[in-house]
Design a protein around this motif. Structure first.
Motif, PDB file in Angstrom:
ATOM      1  N   MET A 161     -18.030 -13.958   2.403  1.00  0.00           N
ATOM      2  CA  MET A 161     -16.686 -14.150   2.944  1.00  0.00           C
ATOM      3  C   MET A 161     -16.187 -12.857   3.559  1.00  0.00           C
ATOM      4  SD  MET A 161     -14.962 -16.144  -0.321  1.00  0.00           S
ATOM      5  CE  MET A 161     -13.505 -15.206  -0.035  1.00  0.00           C
ATOM      6  N   LYS A 162     -15.244 -13.013   4.495  1.00  0.00           N
ATOM      7  CA  LYS A 162     -14.603 -11.856   5.117  1.00  0.00           C
ATOM      8  C   LYS A 162     -13.176 -12.223   5.484  1.00  0.00           C
ATOM      9  CE  LYS A 162     -14.986  -8.876   9.199  1.00  0.00           C
ATOM     10  NZ  LYS A 162     -15.807  -8.608  10.400  1.00  0.00           N
ATOM     11  N   ARG A 163     -12.241 -11.348   5.177  1.00  0.00           N
ATOM     12  CA  ARG A 163     -10.863 -11.517   5.621  1.00  0.00           C
ATOM     13  C   ARG A 163     -10.775 -11.102   7.077  1.00  0.00           C
ATOM     14  NH1 ARG A 163      -8.569 -15.082   2.612  1.00  0.00           N
ATOM     15  NH2 ARG A 163      -9.144 -14.733   0.459  1.00  0.00           N
ATOM     16  N   LEU A 164     -10.083 -11.872   7.880  1.00  0.00           N
ATOM     17  CA  LEU A 164      -9.950 -11.592   9.316  1.00  0.00           C
ATOM     18  C   LEU A 164      -8.575 -11.021   9.630  1.00  0.00           C
ATOM     19  CD1 LEU A 164     -11.545 -14.852  10.787  1.00  0.00           C
ATOM     20  CD2 LEU A 164     -12.653 -12.645  10.334  1.00  0.00           C
ATOM     21  N   GLY A 165      -8.499 -10.300  10.731  1.00  0.00           N
ATOM     22  CA  GLY A 165      -7.237  -9.819  11.276  1.00  0.00           C
ATOM     23  C   GLY A 165      -6.542  -8.862  10.393  1.00  0.00           C
TER      24      GLY A 165
END
Length: 148
Positions: A144-148
């Motif tokens: 997973m990766k958090r965006l923005g």
């Protein structure tokens, strides 16, 4: 009394999916708010790298956006073009579209140990789950990766 049937039936599959979504949406205020109309769900997101001269496919990313998430289904780069940043560029472009144009806040994907878990970690993804021996002898990773 019921009979159990085992043949593949696309119409029943679609009906089952619709009914499951209706049940889940009715049970969860969060899903009600996120899902919107059927046209707003599972919006395809494709990014292609195509050779300007030959029109050959050098790489691509296939995914979709749903419930403020980018789901990366496939990411592939032709062996001749690996190691020059093309895969990272495809992924960045998909993340940018998902974040800037579709309001996504995170991204997720699955990969196997022999594929690219380290590549995704270099792109800012974190391992959220490890499934050993799936399939036998192979480890699957959910990242997973958090965006923005």
């Amino acid at each position: 009394m019921f009979r159990l049937e085992t043949e593949v039936d696309k119409a029943r599959r679609d009906l089952l999916r619709t009914r499951l979504r209706e049940t889940n949406t009715a049970a969860s205020p969060v899903l009600r708010a996120l899902l919107g109309t059927p046209d707003e769900r599972d919006i395809p997101l494709h990014v292609w790298a195509v050779n300007d001269r030959t029109d050959d496919l050098a790489g691509g990313l296939v995914g979709y956006t749903w419930a403020t998430w980018l789901h990366v289904t496939y990411l592939w780069v032709d062996e001749r073009h690996r190691g020059v940043g093309l895969g990272a560029g495809l992924l960045r472009q998909a993340e940018r579209i998902a974040s800037d144009k579709r309001g996504c806040r995170a991204s997720r994907l699955e990969t196997w140990d022999f594929q690219a878990p380290r590549f995704y970690e270099k792109q800012g993804y974190e391992v959220a789950c490890v499934v050993p021996d799936y399939p036998p002898g192979i480890t699957e990773y959910l990242l997973m990766k958090r965006l923005g």
